[in-house]
Design an enzyme around this catalytic site. Sequence first.
Site, short mmCIF file in Angstrom:
data_model
loop_
_atom_site.label_atom_id
_atom_site.label_comp_id
_atom_site.label_asym_id
_atom_site.label_seq_id
_atom_site.Cartn_x
_atom_site.Cartn_y
_atom_site.Cartn_z
N SER A 144 0.83 -1.20 0.00
CA SER A 144 0.00 0.00 0.00
C SER A 144 0.87 1.25 0.00
O SER A 144 1.64 1.47 -0.92
CB SER A 144 -0.95 -0.03 1.19
OG SER A 144 -1.90 0.99 1.11
N ASP A 303 -2.80 6.34 -3.68
CA ASP A 303 -1.60 5.69 -3.16
C ASP A 303 -1.15 4.61 -4.16
O ASP A 303 -1.84 4.34 -5.15
CB ASP A 303 -1.84 5.14 -1.76
CG ASP A 303 -2.76 3.95 -1.71
OD1 ASP A 303 -3.51 3.73 -2.68
OD2 ASP A 303 -2.75 3.21 -0.71
N ASP A 305 -1.11 1.38 -4.52
CA ASP A 305 -1.96 0.28 -4.98
C ASP A 305 -3.39 0.73 -5.23
O ASP A 305 -4.27 -0.09 -5.47
CB ASP A 305 -1.91 -0.90 -4.01
CG ASP A 305 -2.61 -0.63 -2.69
OD1 ASP A 305 -2.52 0.52 -2.21
OD2 ASP A 305 -3.24 -1.54 -2.13
N ASP A 307 -5.89 2.02 -3.49
CA ASP A 307 -7.07 1.80 -2.67
C ASP A 307 -7.37 3.00 -1.77
O ASP A 307 -8.41 3.05 -1.12
CB ASP A 307 -6.96 0.50 -1.84
CG ASP A 307 -5.79 0.50 -0.87
OD1 ASP A 307 -5.01 1.46 -0.84
OD2 ASP A 307 -5.67 -0.51 -0.13
#
Length: 573
Positions: A144, A303, A305, A307
Amino acid sequence: MHWQHAYQKWKHFDKLDKELKQQLDNMDEKALEDAFYKPLTFGTGGMRGELGPGTNRMNIYTVRKAAEGLARYLMEKGEEWSAKGIVVAHDSRHMSPEFALETAKVMGAHRIPVTLFTSLRPTPELSFAVRHLGAAAGVVITASHNPPEYNGYKVYNEAGGQVPPDEAEKIIAKVQEVENELTVKVAEKKEMETRGLLRWVDEEVDGPYVQALETIVRRRDVIQEQADRLKIVFTPLHGTSRDLLVRGLDQLGFKHVTVVEEQAQPDPEFSTVESPNPEEHQAFTMAIEYGKRLNADILIGTDPDADRLGVAVKNDQGDYPVLTGNQLGALMLHYLLSKSEKLPDNGVMIKTIVTSEMGRAIADHFGIATIDTLTGFKFIGEKIRQYELSGEHTFLFGYEESYGYLIGDFVRDKDAIQAAIVACEMAAYYKTKGKTLLDALNDLYQQFGYYREDLHSITLKGKEGEEKIRGIMEDFRKNPLDRAGDLRVYAVEDYQTGERTFVKDGQVESINLPRASVVKFLMNDNCWCCLRPSGTEPKMKFYFGVRGETREACNKRLKELKEAVLSRVKVEA
């Protein structure tokens, strides 16, 4: 096993990866102990840790061990179940493509089919893909928004949600059965492809996901009306969202989307930012420069990834303050509820226990129920599935204070691409009214009262850090907070015991949520504070939430509450 035994096992393994062996040889005793004193465990976001050699690090062997445990779990559910296979995706971090392929190769050794994306993809698309392809599980390799030295391993169930505690415990048990992570069997990539055990996808999933974004739009007419005037600046922060989000915005009719070129390309070092986290306002530095140059209405940042979503909006002074996760969540919730043609009688909004109480006030206004979950979006995903099966509630919106939002339940995890679409639609709508999102937020404060929240984190790494974190939690359990300025604690919630204790009479109620190392203090006027160790980072987190009739009253309460709590914390990071 003592850490030295684990270290010796690695040191003398004759087939140890050459790069990991070289790193091992250059580590001092303290570093070695931290790398081997425990195995990586699943927290609120799966397995996550620093890259490097050792049982407490992310490397091909700990990834293989995790994959082996997942494979055994799937096989135990039966051949018909495991034959559904799994979907694997990865982000832009160091070793992410390699870890994704290693996961596939472990599955191949058990003849479990794997669908692998041809290149990096957002985490929410992995959630979508599991459901869309009818897979038994999914894995995404990502850390993340953590620093570059981290990577992680997140497991999803057949419903497309992160595995909840009961499933995670079963998988962990299977992982723990793996006696030696160094000798986990893997299949060869070419052999898997020949036998049909490894299949590559891209547009087969991309297309349907982008098409599903159409379903979350409330006012397509507003987007069309403002298409030539609304200016959007977008930064993917060197991550996975660029292609999919630009495509989605274009398909929905947004014409003026400018990507921050310096941050458009995937980069595992995240070289233009101190932290690739839209929660950190410095991550918007370049986007703000673009915004001022182009006179943009809204800046959006995801961010790595994809999410989490951050949003900055131009104010009257021409600056671009970044909205907090709670502020953006309140705006989205109010907009979605107010612009829906008809709200279901059993509609529900789901948030976490550390998310602002402003959301509850807004939901109450529209006659919508609010459900609280523990921190971690997997608990929101679990509730969505539960209500889908029972019919008890209809899911309308879910969010958490840490910039995670979900609108359409075709994904079962937080989805920055969905959130960005809605944020831009909101900006277009309020532009038709001569307002910005900041103006809309002030309107909400006038209607529902002023709310302010804050988060204070202390990073405490390694074995010593874990002991300090346990000490902080133990102190606040034994000596609970009782007051802060004009605020008085009326109840203490201990999620480790599952009990809510009222201060006045000592009455105890049960908390119907999973056990967790969390303590929350409830105070008058919808004010509160909460303590919890992070499940994905070596951090102790302190959450604060206050409400007041004026902005000044809010600020005063927040200052007093933070001082009352943090003055008791005597540790060095």
